[in-house]
Structure formats: structure tokens, C-alpha cells
Design an enzyme around this catalytic site. Structure first.
Site, PDB file in Angstrom:
ATOM      1  N   LYS A  87       0.855  -1.195   0.000  1.00 16.60           N
ATOM      2  CA  LYS A  87       0.000   0.000   0.000  1.00 16.60           C
ATOM      3  C   LYS A  87       0.889   1.243   0.000  1.00 16.60           C
ATOM      4  O   LYS A  87       1.751   1.395   0.872  1.00 16.60           O
ATOM      5  CB  LYS A  87      -0.888  -0.044   1.245  1.00 16.60           C
ATOM      6  CG  LYS A  87      -2.153   0.754   1.141  1.00 16.60           C
ATOM      7  CD  LYS A  87      -3.011   0.485   2.364  1.00 16.60           C
ATOM      8  CE  LYS A  87      -4.324   1.195   2.312  1.00 16.60           C
ATOM      9  NZ  LYS A  87      -5.058   1.070   3.583  1.00 16.60           N
TER      10      LYS A  87
HETATM   11  C1  E4P Z   1      -8.230   2.342   3.494  1.00 10.89           C
HETATM   12  O1  E4P Z   1      -7.556   1.444   3.079  1.00 10.89           O
HETATM   13  C2  E4P Z   1      -8.128   2.900   4.840  1.00 10.89           C
HETATM   14  O2  E4P Z   1      -7.508   1.948   5.669  1.00 10.89           O
HETATM   15  C3  E4P Z   1      -9.447   3.184   5.488  1.00 10.89           C
HETATM   16  O3  E4P Z   1     -10.522   2.745   4.695  1.00 10.89           O
HETATM   17  C4  E4P Z   1      -9.608   4.533   6.065  1.00 10.89           C
HETATM   18  O4  E4P Z   1     -10.853   4.603   6.691  1.00 10.89           O
HETATM   19  P1  E4P Z   1     -11.223   5.724   7.762  1.00 10.89           P
HETATM   20  O5  E4P Z   1     -11.496   6.989   7.027  1.00 10.89           O
HETATM   21  O6  E4P Z   1     -12.476   5.196   8.418  1.00 10.89           O
HETATM   22  O7  E4P Z   1     -10.071   5.842   8.700  1.00 10.89           O
END
Ligand code: E4P
Length: 217
Positions: A87
Site C-alpha cells: 500500500k
Molecule cells: C483504506 O484502506 C483505509 O484503511 C481506510 O478505509 C480509512 O478509513 P477511515 O477513514 O475510516 O479511517
């Protein structure tokens, strides 16, 4: 639409996996910190444990923000398990790293996508997934679902292999709206996934069936 769970909590991952409908996992440094997972070795071990629970893509995020650092960290992450997806944040150094990993056949998830231009450049670099954060856009009075729809429209014009991974999903309506638009994947918390199964008429109907059946005893 594929279902990923967005957590580093092993109990939630096991519970979602036991439903038989889980396709993968996404994590981020904040989710790891929430579980008290710190330090390189502990973090790597936790990713490995997740990969042993779920047979599907597991997104593991780099911390470096320069190309060389992302490549170094990403190669260590990718070597952990065949299901690891590296990522990488949506910054120009990240685009270079995505291209590098794409050339090597290593899967990537370009995270922190908030605009169609970012989604376009990540697809051109060869990202396997892009993660538009719809809940965080909703949080600032901007319709997150509109962004997913716009990206879907753009990708439909071409033949990119990049999958739209709708992220920052907060509740079941987000999941339904993502499916209506044709997001390839959604990642959300266990609570939102489980809530899809709920309906008061189902609860009432089942109670009635069981009560009527019991009359014959
Ligand atoms: C995406 O991969 C992130 O880990 C995540 O969806 C972020 O979500 P949040 O806005 O609820 O922290």
C-alpha cells in the site's frame, strides 16, 4: 463486488472470514496502532498472521515517503507472503514506486485518493488497486460516492487493470451505493458488513415462524 475488511483486529478478521464472504483485508498505520502493534518486527509478524487467516489480498502500507524508502519497505513486505499488496500513498514519489512494483509484478494499492486525477495517474502507473476514501470526503461535506462514480466512468473508457477499492466505508448504505456504482471492491469495518444482514421484518418473520412451529409441540 469483493468484500475486504478494513482492520488489523484479529478477532474481527476471524469473525468476518468465518462468514465465508471475505475476499481480503486492508490495514493502515493507524489501524495497526489501534491494536497496539508497533515496531518493524511486530508489524511484519502481524501482517503474516493476517495472511495466515485470510486467503486473499492483504494490504500492508509503507511508511517511507521517498521512492527508495518505499521500494525498500515494499520489497520486505512483499516477501512476507504471496498475498501481500504493497500500500503506497498518492504522492509523486508513490507513483514512481507503483510503476517500479508494477514492472516487477508486485501488487500495489494506491491509498489516500481524493480526486479523479489522482485515480487516473495511479492507474497509468499500474496500481493494482486505488483506494478512494469516501467516508472522509463525506466528513468534509463532499459526496464521497460521487467520486467513486466519477472514477468508474473514467476507468470504463479505457482498459486499465486497476480495481476501484472503495475505502473509508462507514456503514451499510455506503456498501450498497458502492455496489450500485460498480466499485470492484469495498473495504469497511465488520459492523458495516454485518449490518447488511439486518432487517426488522426478517427478525419479526423468523420469530413468528418459530412461534407457530412451537404451537405444534
Ligand atoms: C483504506 O484502506 C483505509 O484503511 C481506510 O478505509 C480509512 O478509513 P477511515 O477513514 O475510516 O479511517
Amino acid at each position: 463486488m469483493k468484500f475486504f475488511i478494513d482492520t488489523a483486529n484479529l478477532n474481527d478478521i476471524k469473525e468476518a472470514n468465518a462468514l465465508g464472504i471475505l475476499d481480503g483485508v486492508t490495514t493502515n498505520p493507524s489501524l495497526m496502532a489501534k491494536e497496539g502493534i508497533f515496531g518493524d518486527q511486530e508489524v511484519l509478524a502481524h501482517y503474516k498472521t493476517i495472511c495466515e487467516i485470510v486467503d486473499g489480498p492483504v494490504s500492508a502500507e509503507v511508511i517511507a515517503t521517498d521512492f527508495e524508502g518505499m521500494v525498500r519497505e515494499g520489497e520486505i513486505l512483499a516477501a512476507l507472503h504471496k498475498n501481500i499488496v504493497v500500500k503506497i500513498p498518492m504522492i509523486l514519489e508513490g507513483i514512481k514506486a507503483i510503476k517500479y512494483f508494477s514492472n516487477k509484478g508486485i501488487k500495489t494499492n494506491c491509498t489516500l485518493i481524493f480526486s479523479p486525477g489522482q485515480a487516473l495517474i495511479a492507474a497509468k502507473a499500474g496500481a493494482s488497486y486505488i483506494s478512494p476514501f469516501l467516508g472522509r470526503l463525506d466528513d468534509v461535506s463532499t459526496n464521497g460516492i460521487d467520486l467513486i462514480a466519477q472514477i468508474r466512468g473514467i476507468y470504463n473508457n479505457y482498459t486499465y487493470d486497476t480495481e476501484i477499492l472503495a475505502a473509508s466505508v462507514r456503514h451499510p448504505m455506503h456498501i450498497i451505493q458502492c455496489a450500485e456504482i460498480g466499485a470492484d471492491v469495498m473495504t469497511g469495518p465488520l459492523s458495516a458488513i454485518k449490518a447488511l444482514a439486518n432487517h426488522p421484518l426478517t427478525t419479526l418473520g423468523l420469530e413468528q415462524f418459530l412461534a407457530d412451529h412451537a404451537k405444534g409441540k
